[in-house]
Scaffold this active site. Structure first.
Site, PDB file in Angstrom:
ATOM      1  N   TRP A 169       0.859  -0.582   0.226  1.00  0.00           N
ATOM      2  CA  TRP A 169      -0.149   0.432   0.262  1.00  0.00           C
ATOM      3  C   TRP A 169       0.916   1.051   0.309  1.00  0.00           C
ATOM      4  O   TRP A 169       0.597   1.947  -0.953  1.00  0.00           O
ATOM      5  CB  TRP A 169      -1.376  -0.553   1.215  1.00  0.00           C
ATOM      6  CG  TRP A 169      -1.799  -1.269   0.966  1.00  0.00           C
ATOM      7  CD1 TRP A 169      -2.452  -2.389   1.663  1.00  0.00           C
ATOM      8  CD2 TRP A 169      -2.974  -1.352  -0.264  1.00  0.00           C
ATOM      9  NE1 TRP A 169      -3.605  -2.549   0.742  1.00  0.00           N
ATOM     10  CE2 TRP A 169      -3.691  -2.365   0.344  1.00  0.00           C
ATOM     11  CE3 TRP A 169      -3.366  -0.497  -1.074  1.00  0.00           C
ATOM     12  CZ2 TRP A 169      -4.679  -2.747  -0.865  1.00  0.00           C
ATOM     13  CZ3 TRP A 169      -4.382  -1.115  -1.979  1.00  0.00           C
ATOM     14  CH2 TRP A 169      -5.155  -2.257  -1.808  1.00  0.00           C
ATOM     15  N   ASP A 208      -1.216   6.710   6.197  1.00  0.00           N
ATOM     16  CA  ASP A 208      -2.761   5.371   5.886  1.00  0.00           C
ATOM     17  C   ASP A 208      -3.216   4.529   7.470  1.00  0.00           C
ATOM     18  O   ASP A 208      -2.094   4.081   7.273  1.00  0.00           O
ATOM     19  CB  ASP A 208      -2.322   4.526   4.838  1.00  0.00           C
ATOM     20  CG  ASP A 208      -2.963   3.861   4.137  1.00  0.00           C
ATOM     21  OD1 ASP A 208      -4.458   3.643   5.378  1.00  0.00           O
ATOM     22  OD2 ASP A 208      -2.909   3.267   3.070  1.00  0.00           O
ATOM     23  N   LYS A 256     -12.658  -2.238   6.910  1.00  0.00           N
ATOM     24  CA  LYS A 256     -12.416  -2.510   7.370  1.00  0.00           C
ATOM     25  C   LYS A 256     -12.494  -3.109   8.679  1.00  0.00           C
ATOM     26  O   LYS A 256     -13.267  -2.990   9.793  1.00  0.00           O
ATOM     27  CB  LYS A 256     -10.718  -2.556   7.582  1.00  0.00           C
ATOM     28  CG  LYS A 256     -10.079  -2.564   6.106  1.00  0.00           C
ATOM     29  CD  LYS A 256      -9.029  -2.364   6.475  1.00  0.00           C
ATOM     30  CE  LYS A 256      -8.083  -2.613   4.312  1.00  0.00           C
ATOM     31  NZ  LYS A 256      -8.263  -3.184   4.275  1.00  0.00           N
TER      32      LYS A 256
HETATM   33  C1  LIG Z   1      -3.402   0.029   4.403  1.00  0.00           C
HETATM   34  C2  LIG Z   1      -4.522  -0.016   3.302  1.00  0.00           C
HETATM   35  N1  LIG Z   1      -4.628   1.160   2.809  1.00  0.00           N
HETATM   36  C3  LIG Z   1      -5.062   2.098   1.368  1.00  0.00           C
HETATM   37  C4  LIG Z   1      -5.870   0.382   1.109  1.00  0.00           C
HETATM   38  C5  LIG Z   1      -6.792   1.107  -0.172  1.00  0.00           C
HETATM   39  O1  LIG Z   1      -8.543   1.370  -0.131  1.00  0.00           O
HETATM   40  P1  LIG Z   1      -9.281   1.449  -0.596  1.00  0.00           P
HETATM   41  O2  LIG Z   1      -9.608   0.304  -1.175  1.00  0.00           O
HETATM   42  O3  LIG Z   1     -10.243   1.729   0.096  1.00  0.00           O
HETATM   43  O4  LIG Z   1      -8.727   2.440  -2.507  1.00  0.00           O
HETATM   44  C6  LIG Z   1      -6.186  -0.998   1.832  1.00  0.00           C
HETATM   45  C7  LIG Z   1      -7.382  -1.279   1.371  1.00  0.00           C
HETATM   46  O5  LIG Z   1      -7.953  -2.154   1.651  1.00  0.00           O
HETATM   47  C8  LIG Z   1      -5.399  -0.847   3.118  1.00  0.00           C
HETATM   48  O6  LIG Z   1      -5.374  -1.958   3.222  1.00  0.00           O
END
Ligand SMILES: Cc1ncc(COP(=O)(O)O)c(C=O)c1O
Length: 337
Positions: A107, A176, A200
């Site tokens: 990520w 994040d 989550k």
């Molecule tokens: C730490 C992290 N950042 C970003 C995301 C991506 O999130 P989204 O699908 O809401 O863009 C995720 C995944 O679900 C994640 O676990």
């Protein structure tokens, strides 16, 4: 849905993830007629007093749960955490500025790749990828005068987690926190910006919660699209356009549920217990996922990029789910050992 009383399955998905059973039941009850209004939350005007109350209550509850200082703004936006990968540079820096990224998994890598589209210099100050550890801070090559330092507090896929919050001095720390928010206490004042995709520990996917220090608002580029502009969104109470009203409402119900469980510190205690028991019992075999599925333990496959298996045990996973998984693992071991 999970429910220790009427248990059907235990859902270990990494996201969209299991929601608390009482939240789903309340949502079900309130679905066609919210509090005698004769309409669903989905059908309400976001500018009407009923929805404004739902929205304000959710924000107030989150502020309480995370002890968010008054000089931080809380935004309920769309586009998930991935949208924020682009919004961060567009709100905090100019194209010709420098920002530092510490990459500890997939990520963070994606946040950096997206950030690099909006920055002439998106510096990788440290990277452990593809290994799984947090590089010690004395090895980071931070840029003096950078506009921000970006980290991923918990890397969901690789399972890499910062044990302590790094000190970046006067440079705002942006994190994040998608897979860690509300599962353990976070001192918001250590950060300039926190953002989390909701799917989550908060609620339905698509919604993203952004917590931003007020003194960082107003740095956005003139070209920043309105929907990504934190300042514009803060000014309008996250209602610059039609917000994700139903997701926001469910988030509010989840915040109430976390408060009913005793708050974030109590959740952290349960989560520590769940993780400790599970790690103590881990010894997987290849046919495990199929047999586990047949036993009502679903979504244990690892992320498609890394394979293997993983059990996501976010807030709403009851301890009974972890017990059922451990029992299954022991029984599996006896049969296959
Ligand atoms: C730490 C992290 N950042 C970003 C995301 C991506 O999130 P989204 O699908 O809401 O863009 C995720 C995944 O679900 C994640 O676990």
């Amino acid at each position: 849905m999970n429910d220790d009383v009427s248990q059907m399955i235990y859902n270990f998905s990494a996201g969209p993830a299991v929601l608390p059973a009482p939240v789903l039941r309340q949502a079900q009850e309130e679905l066609p007629d919210w509090h005698g209004t004769g309409m669903s939350v989905m059908e309400m005007s976001h500018r009407g007093s009923d929805f404004i109350r739902i929205a304000e209550t959710a924000e107030a509850r989150l502020r309480e749960l995370m002890a968010i200082p008054e000089d931080y703004r809380v935004l309920f936006l769309q586009g998930g955490a991935t949208g924020q990968f682009a919004a961060v540079p567009m709100n905090l820096s100019a194209q010709d500025a420098v920002a530092d990224y510490v990459i500890t998994g997939m990520w963070g890598k994606r946040a950096h790749a997206e950030g690099a589209k909006f920055l002439d210099r998106a510096n990788v100050a440290a990277s452990s990828s593809p290994s799984t550890y947090v590089p010690p801070q004395d090895e980071w090559r931070l840029t003096p005068g950078a506009d921000y330092v970006h980290i991923t507090l918990n890397e969901t896929i690789q399972g890499v987690r910062f044990a302590t919050v790094p000190d970046t001095g006067a440079v705002p720390l942006v994190a994040d926190v998608s897979s860690i928010i509300l599962s353990e206490p976070i001192d918001v004042s250590d950060f300039g910006v926190l953002y989390a995709g909701a799917q989550k520990n908060i609620g339905p996917s698509g919604l993203v919660v952004v917590i931003v220090a007020e003194d960082l608002l107003g740095r956005a580029r003139a070209t920043t699209p309105q929907v990504w502009n934190w300042f514009e969104n803060a000014k309008s109470g996250s209602m610059l356009n039609t917000p994700p009203t139903y997701a926001w409402y469910i988030a509010g119900l989840v915040f109430d549920w976390v408060a009913d469980q005793g708050g974030v510190a109590a959740m952290a205690e349960v989560n520590r217990r769940k993780a400790a028991e599970l790690y103590a019992a881990i010894d997987f075999e290849p046919v495990f996922v199929a047999e586990a599925r047949a036993a009502g333990l679903v979504n244990l496959e690892g992320h498609r990029n890394v394979g293997g298996m993983r059990a996501s045990i976010y807030n709403a996973m009851p301890e009974g789910g972890v017990d059922a998984l451990i029992d299954f693992m022991k029984e599996f071991e006896t049969r296959h050992g």
